[in-house]
Design a protein around this motif. Structure first.
Motif, mmCIF file in Angstrom:
data_model
loop_
_atom_site.group_PDB
_atom_site.id
_atom_site.type_symbol
_atom_site.label_atom_id
_atom_site.label_comp_id
_atom_site.label_asym_id
_atom_site.label_seq_id
_atom_site.Cartn_x
_atom_site.Cartn_y
_atom_site.Cartn_z
ATOM 1 N N LEU A 50 0.762 -1.268 -0.098
ATOM 2 C CA LEU A 50 -0.114 0.083 -0.034
ATOM 3 C C LEU A 50 0.947 1.231 0.047
ATOM 4 O O LEU A 50 1.834 1.028 0.516
ATOM 5 N N PRO A 51 0.478 2.374 -0.597
ATOM 6 C CA PRO A 51 1.102 3.663 -0.572
ATOM 7 C C PRO A 51 1.458 4.498 0.564
ATOM 8 O O PRO A 51 2.131 5.086 0.870
ATOM 9 N N GLY A 52 0.460 3.995 1.514
ATOM 10 C CA GLY A 52 0.419 4.490 3.203
ATOM 11 C C GLY A 52 -0.766 4.012 3.748
ATOM 12 O O GLY A 52 -1.488 3.496 3.307
ATOM 13 N N ALA A 64 -3.394 -0.174 -8.188
ATOM 14 C CA ALA A 64 -1.713 -0.585 -7.924
ATOM 15 C C ALA A 64 -1.729 -1.772 -7.093
ATOM 16 O O ALA A 64 -0.604 -2.639 -7.103
ATOM 17 N N VAL A 65 -2.699 -2.040 -6.076
ATOM 18 C CA VAL A 65 -2.487 -3.102 -5.120
ATOM 19 C C VAL A 65 -3.553 -4.183 -5.469
ATOM 20 O O VAL A 65 -3.232 -5.317 -4.793
ATOM 21 N N VAL A 66 -4.557 -4.009 -6.209
ATOM 22 C CA VAL A 66 -5.681 -5.064 -6.538
ATOM 23 C C VAL A 66 -5.333 -5.916 -7.749
ATOM 24 O O VAL A 66 -4.500 -5.328 -8.732
ATOM 25 N N HIS A 67 -5.473 -7.145 -7.382
ATOM 26 C CA HIS A 67 -5.071 -8.057 -8.679
ATOM 27 C C HIS A 67 -5.961 -7.658 -10.038
ATOM 28 O O HIS A 67 -7.209 -7.342 -9.567
ATOM 29 N N ASP A 70 -9.526 -8.664 -10.446
ATOM 30 C CA ASP A 70 -10.561 -8.407 -9.474
ATOM 31 C C ASP A 70 -10.935 -6.947 -9.316
ATOM 32 O O ASP A 70 -11.566 -6.303 -8.867
ATOM 33 N N PHE A 71 -9.906 -6.019 -10.182
ATOM 34 C CA PHE A 71 -10.169 -4.510 -10.080
ATOM 35 C C PHE A 71 -11.503 -4.071 -10.362
ATOM 36 O O PHE A 71 -12.170 -3.417 -9.749
ATOM 37 N N ASP A 72 -11.895 -4.310 -11.643
ATOM 38 C CA ASP A 72 -13.268 -4.069 -12.204
ATOM 39 C C ASP A 72 -14.327 -4.334 -11.261
ATOM 40 O O ASP A 72 -15.312 -3.456 -10.760
ATOM 41 N N LEU A 91 -16.760 -8.340 -0.224
ATOM 42 C CA LEU A 91 -16.182 -9.009 -1.442
ATOM 43 C C LEU A 91 -14.907 -9.798 -0.976
ATOM 44 O O LEU A 91 -14.338 -9.361 0.025
ATOM 45 N N LYS A 92 -14.806 -10.799 -1.665
ATOM 46 C CA LYS A 92 -13.467 -11.679 -1.540
ATOM 47 C C LYS A 92 -12.571 -11.350 -3.036
ATOM 48 O O LYS A 92 -12.867 -11.403 -4.126
ATOM 49 N N TYR A 93 -11.242 -10.664 -2.653
ATOM 50 C CA TYR A 93 -10.521 -10.508 -3.935
ATOM 51 C C TYR A 93 -9.086 -10.400 -3.638
ATOM 52 O O TYR A 93 -8.937 -10.750 -2.108
ATOM 53 N N ARG A 94 -8.192 -9.969 -4.235
ATOM 54 C CA ARG A 94 -6.761 -10.048 -3.831
ATOM 55 C C ARG A 94 -6.069 -9.000 -3.863
ATOM 56 O O ARG A 94 -6.217 -8.042 -4.846
ATOM 57 N N TRP A 95 -5.035 -8.629 -2.782
ATOM 58 C CA TRP A 95 -4.352 -7.654 -2.667
ATOM 59 C C TRP A 95 -2.643 -8.104 -2.915
ATOM 60 O O TRP A 95 -2.348 -9.301 -2.459
ATOM 61 N N ILE A 96 -2.107 -7.417 -3.571
ATOM 62 C CA ILE A 96 -0.317 -7.860 -3.607
ATOM 63 C C ILE A 96 0.189 -7.410 -2.407
ATOM 64 O O ILE A 96 0.113 -6.650 -1.608
#
Length: 562
Positions: A50-52, A64-67, A70-72, A91-96
């Motif tokens: 995350l940026p901060g 920039a952080v979401v797969h 999954d972003f849309d 929601l279930k989704y992915r963060w890097i």
């Protein structure tokens, strides 16, 4: 105006989140929908890229952080919340993650409106769901089994023509053992990618457990289409193995289950559980049939599987219950010279607690597969010899013949079992004939030759059973040097129906006699058959002509004076 002042502002909610963050593993967040500012507790910065802990321009920062896949979906859901169309975000989704791998999260939030009803803030909690490998799996980057269940639940009852294809990596255990779990995790990730690359619209893949994946197809596909999908996956996996210069060799097996085949047509939890159970069976069938192939579920195969499982349970219960349900029947061997009773073959029978008489063709292989043949074999030796002792009171030279399993030969001290039983019952060794089926198992088996040599050494008779059935090797006669050869009924019937086969049997009998061995012809049922076979001068006859297999009491009543 007083109500506006009482409404919690962004800063206050952030302070509250900071206060709670120190006592929980999850990540708390606040999103200001009007100012487009996002706050998340600082423990999230130790896990995600995350940026901060606070940033604006949320759409671009989330990108920039979401797969990418999954972003849309995420933005669409947030738009519905910010427009006031819905009050909850879930929601279930992915963060890097900071390590570069994507992490499955479950993000939940509640919309807070101004007193006038305008969407203002969203507060919520993010928790990782990949570590449990049920909702999601961080290693493969896929959703897990509970997420599959949730999707199926949401889509019921419209899944009538859906397909489950369960895939498993063959020899994955060997990959882990030889190359370590880190490389095993790499293989899981790469195989997951192989599967994902082959999928089309309305096809979804989940990691179920260990090295197993599930493809859910919602396209009303037929078998040929799913078979083509499987071969695309297999090609991708083969290419992966080649790209890694064959560091590890593995393939992939799959079991296909059309949900329309389920017995429960209501598509509730029961039907989902049944589908998972059938998919596991289907995949195991693919592996059992040679692996690296697709098996399509067949109800008759599954019924046979359930039948074997039921019988295995019955057999195990019977052994535990002092062999209740097992019984020995006896069929006579009669000498052609004077039609005198020579011996009886002990034949195992089994009856379930439900009083079903099960064919030996069905239950004996199960005894061998489960190794229950070991205790049952000892029971047979003891009871057959006990019967022989009783018969010897009337027929002093009576013998009993028992069939032996290769499991007994290879996994037990068979010689000691037989010797101890003979000694305890005070019977001479020559009262016992041990039979082994003529097959490839005999060839070059040091274990068989060793046991046979010891038994022959104390005087136990040796019979080579089923001679002439499918596989015959005269070398076995030389290697084992049996005292009796038993001609199988299938060979007997050919000899009775065909002149060439009749002459062949004549030459075999002459050869056996020239070696000083005895010969039994099995399967004689009529007086005409007996008359023709007697022309060949065998030593003994066994068949329905003299008696079908019968109980101990029936046998003793039939042959008490013969």
């Amino acid at each position: 105006m007083d109500k506006e002042k009482q409404f919690p502002d962004f800063k206050t909610l952030c302070d509250i989140a900071k206060l709670y963050a120190s006592c929980m593993n999850d990540y708390l967040y606040v999103l200001d929908l009007t100012q487009d500012v996002y706050f998340i507790t600082e423990n999230a910065l130790k896990r995600f890229a995350l940026p901060g802990s606070m940033f604006s321009d949320t759409r671009n920062n989330f990108r920039a952080v979401v797969h990418p896949d999954d972003f849309d979906m995420l933005i669409a859901d947030l738009d519905e919340v910010s427009s006031g169309k819905k009050d909850e975000h879930n929601l279930k989704y992915r963060w890097i993650g900071l390590d570069g791998y994507f992490v499955w999260i479950n993000c939940r939030g509640q919309l807070l409106r101004t007193p006038g009803g305008t969407p203002h803030l969203m507060v919520g909690c993010i928790n990782e769901i990949g570590n449990s490998q049920t909702a999601a799996d961080n290693i493969s980057g896929l959703l897990g089994e509970s997420s599959l269940h949730e999707r199926v639940r949401q889509m019921m009852p419209s899944l009538r023509n859906a397909m489950f294809m369960r895939l498993g990596i063959d020899d994955f255990k060997i990959v882990n053992e030889r190359h370590g779990t880190d490389y095993g995790d790499f293989v899981l990730r790469e195989v997951a990618d192989c599967i994902q690359r082959t999928l089309g619209p309305r096809q979804y893949v989940y990691r179920i457990v260990s090295d197993e994946f599930m493809v859910l197809d919602l396209n009303d596909s037929n078998y040929n289409e799913m078979n083509r999908l499987y071969h695309r996956i297999r090609t991708e996996v083969d290419s992966l193995v080649a790209r890694e210069n064959y560091k590890a060799i593995y393939t992939i097996s799959a079991g296909l289950v059309p949900l329309a085949n389920l017995e429960n047509k209501q598509y509730d939890y029961t039907s989902y559980s049944e589908a998972m159970k059938l998919s596991e069976f289907a995949m195991s069938q693919a592996k059992a049939r040679g692996r690296n192939q697709l098996y399509s579920f067949r109800r008759e195969d599954y019924s046979a599987f359930l039948r074997r499982r039921y019988l295995n349970s019955c057999l195990s219960q019977a052994v535990s219950d002092n062999f209740n349900g097992f019984e020995l029947n006896f069929q006579p061997l009669v000498a052609t010279n004077g039609e005198l009773l020579y011996a009886a073959e002990a034949l195992l029978r089994f009856r379930t607690r439900a009083d079903e008489l099960v064919s030996p063709v069905e239950f004996i292989p199960l005894l061998e597969e489960s190794s229950l043949i070991i205790p049952v074999g000892r029971w047979i030796i003891r009871n057959a010899l006990t019967f022989c002792k009783k018969m010897r009171e009337r027929h002093p030279d009576f013998r009993v013949s028992i069939n032996l399993s290769y499991i007994q030969l290879l996994k037990t001290s068979l010689f000691d079992d037989i010797k101890n039983a003979l000694d305890e019952l005070q019977l001479p060794p020559d009262c016992l004939i041990t039979e082994l089926t003529e097959s490839g198992h005999l060839e070059d088996s040091a274990a068989v030759r060793s046991v046979w040599s010891k038994l022959k050494g104390i005087g136990v008779g040796i019979a080579l059973d089923d001679f002439g059935k499918g596989y015959s090797n005269l070398t076995n006669i030389g290697n084992l040097r049996p005292s009796i050869i038993k001609i199988d009924r299938s060979f007997t019937l050919k000899a009775l129906e065909n002149a060439y086969e009749f002459d062949l049997l004549l030459h075999i009998i002459k050869m056996v006699h020239s070696l000083g061995l005895g010969l039994v012809v099995e399967g004689i049922e009529t007086s005409d058959e007996l008359a023709r076979i007697n022309l060949l001068e065998p030593d003994y006859i066994q068949g329905y002509y003299y008696s079908k297999p019968c109980t101990q009491n029936e046998f003793m009543n039939k042959f008490q004076g013969k």
